[in-house]
Write an enzyme that holds these catalytic residues in place. Structure first.
Site, mmCIF file in Angstrom:
data_model
loop_
_atom_site.group_PDB
_atom_site.id
_atom_site.type_symbol
_atom_site.label_atom_id
_atom_site.label_comp_id
_atom_site.label_asym_id
_atom_site.label_seq_id
_atom_site.Cartn_x
_atom_site.Cartn_y
_atom_site.Cartn_z
ATOM 1 N N PRO A 176 -85.564 1.399 -38.074
ATOM 2 C CG PRO A 176 -83.317 0.852 -37.666
ATOM 3 C CD PRO A 176 -84.730 0.477 -37.284
ATOM 4 C CB SER A 177 -84.737 -1.518 -41.971
ATOM 5 O OG SER A 177 -86.063 -1.938 -41.763
ATOM 6 C CB CYS A 178 -84.970 1.326 -46.623
ATOM 7 S SG CYS A 178 -83.893 2.673 -46.173
ATOM 8 C CG ASP A 179 -88.931 -4.201 -45.203
ATOM 9 O OD1 ASP A 179 -90.174 -4.150 -45.027
ATOM 10 O OD2 ASP A 179 -88.352 -5.180 -45.680
ATOM 11 C CG ASN A 226 -82.132 -1.726 -44.660
ATOM 12 O OD1 ASN A 226 -82.688 -0.649 -44.674
ATOM 13 N ND2 ASN A 226 -82.528 -2.727 -45.404
#
Ligand SMILES: *Cc1c(COP(=O)(O)O)cnc(C)c1O
EC number: 4.1.1.17
Length: 385
Positions: free
Chosen positions: A331-334, A375
């Site tokens: 789910p992370s923005c990475d 995050n």
């Protein structure tokens, strides 16, 4: 096939019963403490006279350490924190080895004062630190393993080459330490016992060389590598351990003290993760693959998906529906937070946001690896049954 609903031998029915009804609001690792006892006893039955030192780093949950102390296990600690944890749960310092070859001087001094007497080393400078901070201690030299056939090799970072071992033994003696033997790690998740043979041949040759040079050897530490079930058939822990010990005995004869350090093989099958699908999408109308985003990813417990090395099994309540391939992501923005893409995962075509996704046999190297709040996602929660 990446989707397998049942293991090589009985999965924990307590875990499944709990998973069927549990309501959680964040990714949660559920551990069956009875299963840890079962694995310990099964491994012990196979490993015979070898002493088990549980590799604490695989899962340092307090209840696991407490249970293994009660079972009579010894421990392999990687840090001061792990030594403190074992001591706090009643472990005898004499049953704890400090197995990390990269130790801070202050941590060695702490271990020595706490009563730890056995240390690993693979370099001259490490021996000097041990001699300064734990004078007279027993040390074993870690040998570098090449050509590991493991799914998660540990090669190169740890151990020294064969040619350096005799020099380190002599240096240890000169420093007033007691070099008692050798250690190695065949690589984590070494799926078949036969894969140990070449590594054991190599270590046995070094062992005999040291004996010929007049060193009296009493400790052979065979490390970890004991596999868990991730979809490919593996032996039971008892049969696997027994076959490894046969290979050891063939090459080393009677060694006074054999140590084994199972981490993954002790705890992986004692846990499952309750997760959730957050989004199912396509990048274009004619995209052949769906993207499935879970509420857990590379930074919140599934670090071992790095390189797609460890392939977990997933089950959902919709597994009776038709299945199709997905790229699975966290789910992370990475952008590194993609779990499986080279080899997509089969999940039900009907899967949608909010559905429960169970990740099986995830008791090892999950909670311990999860970041604290990357995050803004909380670290993996842990429930012990
Ligand atoms: C990590 C580690 C282990 C445990 O390895 P598994 O493959 O999980 O069994 C054992 N010994 C040492 C020194 C380790 O670093």
């Amino acid at each position: 096939m990446t989707h397998v609903a049942h293991g090589a031998f009985a999965l924990s029915s307590r875990l499944d019963a709990f998973a069927a009804t549990a309501v959680v609001d964040r990714p949660t690792l559920v551990l069956d403490i009875e299963r840890v006892s079962m694995q310990y006893r099964a491994l012990k039955a196979g490993l015979g006279f070898a002493r088990i030192h549980y590799a604490v780093k695989a899962n340092p949950t307090r209840e696991i350490i407490e249970r293994l102390v009660a079972e009579g296990s010894c421990f392999d600690a990687a840090s001061r924190g792990e030594i403190e944890l074992c001591l706090s749960q009643g472990a005898d310092a004499a049953h704890i080895s400090f197995g990390n070859t990269v130790k801070k001087a202050g941590d060695i001094a702490f271990a020595h004062q706490a009563g730890v007497t056995l240390f690993a080393a693979d370099a001259e400078e490490e021996l000097e630190k041990i001699a300064d901070n734990a004078p007279g201690a027993e040390v074993y030299i870690r040998v570098l393993v090449e050509n590991s056939q493991a799914d998660w090799p540990l090669s190169r970072k740890f151990g020294c080459r064969a040619t350096m071992v005799p020099e380190l033994f002599d240096r240890a003696v000169a420093l007033g330490l007691r070099p008692v033997g050798l250690s190695f790690h065949v690589g984590s998740q070494t799926r078949r016992p036969e894969m140990w043979a070449g590594v054991l041949d190599h270590v046995a040759e070094i062992w005999r060389g040291l004996q010929a040079a007049g060193h009296e050897l009493s400790v052979l530490n065979i490390g970890g590598g004991f596999p868990a079930f991730y979809g490919d058939a593996v032996e039971t822990p008892t049969r696997y351990g027994a076959q490894v010990m046969d290979l050891v005995t063939e090459r080393f004869g009677a060694v006074p003290r054999v140590m084994a350090e199972p981490g993954r093989g002790m705890v992986a099958e004692a846990g499952l993760i309750l997760a959730e699908a957050v989004l199912v999408s396509k990048k274009s109308a004619d995209d052949t693959h769906r993207w499935v985003y879970l509420d857990i990813g590379r930074f919140s417990g599934l670090a071992e998906t790095e390189g797609e090395a460890i392939r977990y099994q997933f089950t959902t309540p919709r597994d009776h529906d038709a299945m199709g391939p997905c790229i699975l992501a966290g789910p992370s923005c990475d952008s590194a937070d993609v779990l499986y893409e080279k080899r997509p995962v089969m999940l039900p075509m009907t899967l949608k946001a909010g559905d429960r996704v169970v990740i099986r046999n995830t008791g090892a190297y999950t909670s311990a690896y999860s970041s604290v709040g990357f995050n803004g996602f909380p670290p993996l929660d842990v429930i012990v049954l």
